[in-house]
Design an enzyme around this catalytic site. Structure first.
Site, mmCIF file in Angstrom:
data_model
loop_
_atom_site.group_PDB
_atom_site.id
_atom_site.type_symbol
_atom_site.label_atom_id
_atom_site.label_comp_id
_atom_site.label_asym_id
_atom_site.label_seq_id
_atom_site.Cartn_x
_atom_site.Cartn_y
_atom_site.Cartn_z
ATOM 1 C CG ASN A 90 -2.066 0.441 0.950
ATOM 2 O OD1 ASN A 90 -2.121 1.780 0.841
ATOM 3 N ND2 ASN A 90 -3.381 -0.129 1.647
ATOM 4 C CG HIS A 121 20.404 7.753 16.086
ATOM 5 N ND1 HIS A 121 21.450 8.612 15.184
ATOM 6 C CD2 HIS A 121 19.088 7.940 16.338
ATOM 7 C CE1 HIS A 121 20.667 9.163 14.094
ATOM 8 N NE2 HIS A 121 19.681 8.705 14.652
ATOM 9 C CB ALA A 165 -3.454 -2.685 11.941
#
Length: 192
Positions: A90, A121, A165
């Site tokens: 998507n 980092h 999700a």
């Protein structure tokens, strides 16, 4: 009928130029293969290798939030992203690779998904301007990755798995399960 076929071909050529070729005119990396379709700007950055399998598709205008871009970024010369055949995404995918990220064939990827194989980092204060610990990411075949998912370094996802999700995924997960949450855990088994 002939004019319609010409128009469709011309539209596809314009789409490729606009969304795939023009944004990648100054590639430093090696690209093997190309997507069969693009409906969103695709940017390929860095110095590594990206292998794109057959029949892959990036972005979709009817998928919602079609603005933005799909970006593949390789940090080093030996960084490698491998997409199997028929991987469909998507909109607004971001994959950033230092070592190796592999996505299996027939995987579908939702909106605003981020995949990293490293910590952005260093953890110590004096290491924050350098790349942190590096690893790999392996996503099996026929995986469904939902919207707003973040996949982190040293993750292995088995075949046929569904990622809910909003999940933040780190670790090893077997095939044929649904995973979700922050941090992601197995929610239930899928029928085999």
């Amino acid at each position: 009928m002939l004019l319609q076929k010409i128009w469709v071909k011309l539209t596809l050529i314009i789409r490729y130029l606009k969304y795939y070729y023009i944004p990648n005119l100054k590639l430093n990396c090696k690209v093997i293969g190309k997507p069969v379709g693009v409906e969103q700007t695709v940017k390929i950055r860095g110095n590594g290798i990206i292998e794109i399998g057959k029949d892959c598709f990036f972005g979709i205008t009817i998928g919602g939030r079609s603005y933005g871009e799909t970006e593949f970024q390789m940090k080093f010369n030996d960084s490698k992203i491998v997409l199997g055949d028929n991987v469909c995404t998507n909109n607004n995918l971001f994959i950033c690779c230092t070592k190796n990220i592999t996505i299996g064939s027939h995987t579908v990827i939702g909106e605003r998904v981020t995949i990293f194989d490293f910590e952005g980092h260093g953890l110590k204060a004096d290491e924050r301007k350098r790349i942190g610990e590096m690893g790999t990411v392996t996503i099996g075949e026929n995986v469904w990755i939902g919207n707003n998912v973040t996949i982190l370094k040293n993750t292995v996802i088995g075949d046929n798995t569904i990622i809910a999700a909003g999940a933040v995924v780190s670790g090893k997960f077997p095939a044929n399960v649904i995973i979700g949450g922050i941090p992601a855990k197995i929610i239930k088994d899928l029928p085999k």
